[in-house]
Design an enzyme around this catalytic site. Structure first.
Site, short mmCIF file in Angstrom:
data_model
loop_
_atom_site.label_atom_id
_atom_site.label_comp_id
_atom_site.label_asym_id
_atom_site.label_seq_id
_atom_site.Cartn_x
_atom_site.Cartn_y
_atom_site.Cartn_z
N ASP A 1 9.55 2.86 -0.56
CA ASP A 1 8.43 3.49 0.15
C ASP A 1 8.66 3.14 1.84
OD1 ASP A 1 4.73 3.61 0.25
OD2 ASP A 1 6.40 4.60 1.73
N LYS B 1 4.86 9.30 8.69
CA LYS B 1 4.68 9.29 9.95
C LYS B 1 5.98 9.56 10.99
CE LYS B 1 2.56 5.05 8.21
NZ LYS B 1 1.06 5.02 8.53
N TYR C 1 0.96 -1.10 0.04
CA TYR C 1 0.07 -0.14 -0.09
C TYR C 1 0.75 1.28 0.12
CZ TYR C 1 -3.41 3.57 1.66
OH TYR C 1 -4.19 4.80 1.82
P1 KE4 Z 1 -0.76 8.63 4.72
O1 KE4 Z 1 -1.05 9.18 3.17
O2 KE4 Z 1 -1.82 7.63 5.01
O3 KE4 Z 1 -0.11 9.39 5.45
O4 KE4 Z 1 0.54 7.40 4.16
C1 KE4 Z 1 0.18 6.55 2.80
C2 KE4 Z 1 1.21 5.33 2.96
C3 KE4 Z 1 2.31 5.04 2.09
N1 KE4 Z 1 3.08 4.22 2.17
C4 KE4 Z 1 2.93 3.18 3.41
C5 KE4 Z 1 3.98 2.14 3.19
C6 KE4 Z 1 1.85 3.33 4.20
O5 KE4 Z 1 1.89 2.59 5.36
C7 KE4 Z 1 0.91 4.30 4.16
C8 KE4 Z 1 -0.04 4.65 5.23
N2 KE4 Z 1 -0.25 3.63 6.19
C9 KE4 Z 1 -1.51 3.20 6.60
C10 KE4 Z 1 -1.37 1.99 7.73
N3 KE4 Z 1 -1.15 0.80 7.18
C11 KE4 Z 1 -2.26 4.46 7.31
C12 KE4 Z 1 -3.08 4.16 8.21
C13 KE4 Z 1 -4.55 4.61 7.54
O6 KE4 Z 1 -4.65 4.60 6.44
O7 KE4 Z 1 -5.35 5.38 8.29
#
Ligand code: KE4
Length: 426
Positions: free
Chosen positions: A237, A265, A142
């Site tokens: 990523d 994060k 993801y």
């Molecule tokens: P954000 O746009 O949510 O800050 O980041 C996206 C993203 C990009 N790359 C990786 C590897 C990620 O894990 C994420 C976002 N992680 C999720 C949890 N698995 C965020 C939690 C959510 O969607 O509320």
């Protein structure tokens, strides 16, 4: 009716699913999401006054625990000067210098406001730099919710894209190809056919969005070799793994050099921050110096920079933190494995340093297909039992547990007792 239930009833009327991010809705669990009032160290407290040992940790940012005094004080000081100017500030220079002077493969970096924005922008920079359109991602990884990355790979090697989400035009995913994690042959197949058009291969160097899935020996270095062979860029990523597995993230941990890396994060310490960076010649493609446009009103926000830079500085100045997280991970995940073994339960627990996932399957989980073999109904029962025992896990089989330096020996023991209690009863 609990305060969380009352709030959820109100929330669903005005917010889709009652939440501002889907995974928070406990949809896969069938429970009312706990509304959190405050957090401190490894604990969170819901609006009904219940205390939980927290393994979501805001999905990764809270590597030093919630409400860290140094982070909180840096924000309080920064707020006195105003919240946002929409102009260049000194702390943005300090943040960029701090990262580039300590992460060898990051020669230049651009701040954005989320991991999604970081990945979306890195992909655009890769396409602008190479003049190529296609990208390769991996099933189960993801990378945020930008259109071209919301692609379901289904099983095995796929070409083209099958949008995961409604509202994503086929044209947006036509250039996204999907390979299988830990399967270099699936990447080779795509590159042999389309290699001259592939701008980048993007990967979570440790996958944590199908649950935690570790890269097998040679997988990441094999991607590096293949990208070099076909002139594609390798994008790590590291929104989850960055500054978590090591200060230099998975790139340092596995000693594989990406061309671009994305962060989120931890880099914001809980404030909305993402970043992308890498080789100078690629990053100088980005506006205003280059032809790849990317912008953001609140990018590099001084309050967020204060929080993030404080946390990164603490992590850099205390490298013993990474040893501590490894030891805590061994204690927690090793302890969980010992409980399962003693009970003769063949579930799989994938873990590395502070990250871990318990899969309700007896298959070795090494990619999306094997991850999907997990029994999500069984996970939901486990989640609910752990919540009742005061342990707050991610409400999905396909997410990670996040340990922080604030997780005390006592909290880890209490977690293991709750795991023992559940698997003794089930
Ligand atoms: P954000 O746009 O949510 O800050 O980041 C996206 C993203 C990009 N790359 C990786 C590897 C990620 O894990 C994420 C976002 N992680 C999720 C949890 N698995 C965020 C939690 C959510 O969607 O509320």
């Amino acid at each position: 009716m609990s305060e969380s239930e009352k709030l959820f009833q109100r929330a669903v009327k005005r917010i889709p699913g009652g939440v501002n991010s889907p995974v928070r809705a406990y949809g896969a669990i069938g429970e009312t999401p706990r509304f959190i009032r405050r957090a401190d160290g490894c604990y969170i407290y819901d609006v009904d006054g219940n205390q939980y040992i927290d393994y979501i940790d805001s999905w990764g940012p809270m590597i030093l625990g919630h409400n860290h005094p140094a982070v909180r004080e840096s924000v309080a000081r920064a707020i006195e000067n105003g919240l946002s100017f929409g102009c260049a500030t000194e702390i943005e220079v300090q943040m960029a210098e701090f990262i580039c002077e300590r992460i060898p493969h990051v020669e230049m970096v651009r701040m954005v406001n989320s991991g999604t924005e970081a990945v979306m922008s890195a992909i655009r920079a890769a396409r602008g730099f190479t003049g190529r359109d296609k990208i390769i991602k991996f099933a189960g990884c993801y990378h945020g919710h930008s259109d071209s990355l919301l692609v379901s790979a289904g099983s095995g090697v796929m070409t083209g894209g099958i949008p995961d989400s409604a509202g994503v035009p086929k044209g947006c995913v036509a250039d996204t190809m999907t390979a299988a994690y830990n399967d270099l042959d699936s990447v080779k197949t795509l590159l042999e056919r389309e290699g001259s058009q592939v701008a980048a291969v993007i990967v979570e160097p440790v996958a944590a969005n199908m649950g935690v899935v570790l890269p097998e020996e040679g997988f990441l270095s094999g991607l590096r070799t293949l990208c070099d062979e076909y002139g594609a860029l390798l994008i790590f990523d590291e929104v989850i793994t960055g500054f978590r597995l090591a200060f230099g993230g998975a790139a340092q941990y596995y000693n594989v050099r990406p061309d671009l890396v994305t962060y989120g994060k931890i880099i914001g310490a809980g404030m909305p921050v993402g970043a992308y960076g890498g080789r100078r010649e690629i990053m100088e493609m980005v506006s205003p110096v280059g032809a790849v446009y990317q912008a953001g009103t609140l990018s590099g926000n001084p309050i967020a920079m204060a929080a993030g830079l404080t946390q990164l500085t603490l992590l850099y100045e205390h490298p013993e933190i990474y040893r501590e997280l490894e030891e805590k991970g061994e204690r927690l995940y090793g302890g969980m494995e010992a409980i399962l073994a003693k009970k003769g339960i063949g579930y799989r627990l994938n873990h590395i340093a502070s990250l871990g996932s318990l899969f309700f399957t007896d298959r070795n989980v090494r990619d999306y297909v094997s991850a999907k073999s997990a029994d999500t109904a069984a996970f939901a029962e486990y989640f609910k039992a752990m919540l009742k025992s005061g342990i707050h896990l991610a409400p999905s089989q396909f997410e990670a547990m996040f340990l922080s330096t604030a997780h005390t020996e006592e909290a880890i023991e209490a977690t293991l007792e709750a795991v023992e209690k559940y698997f003794s009863a089930v």
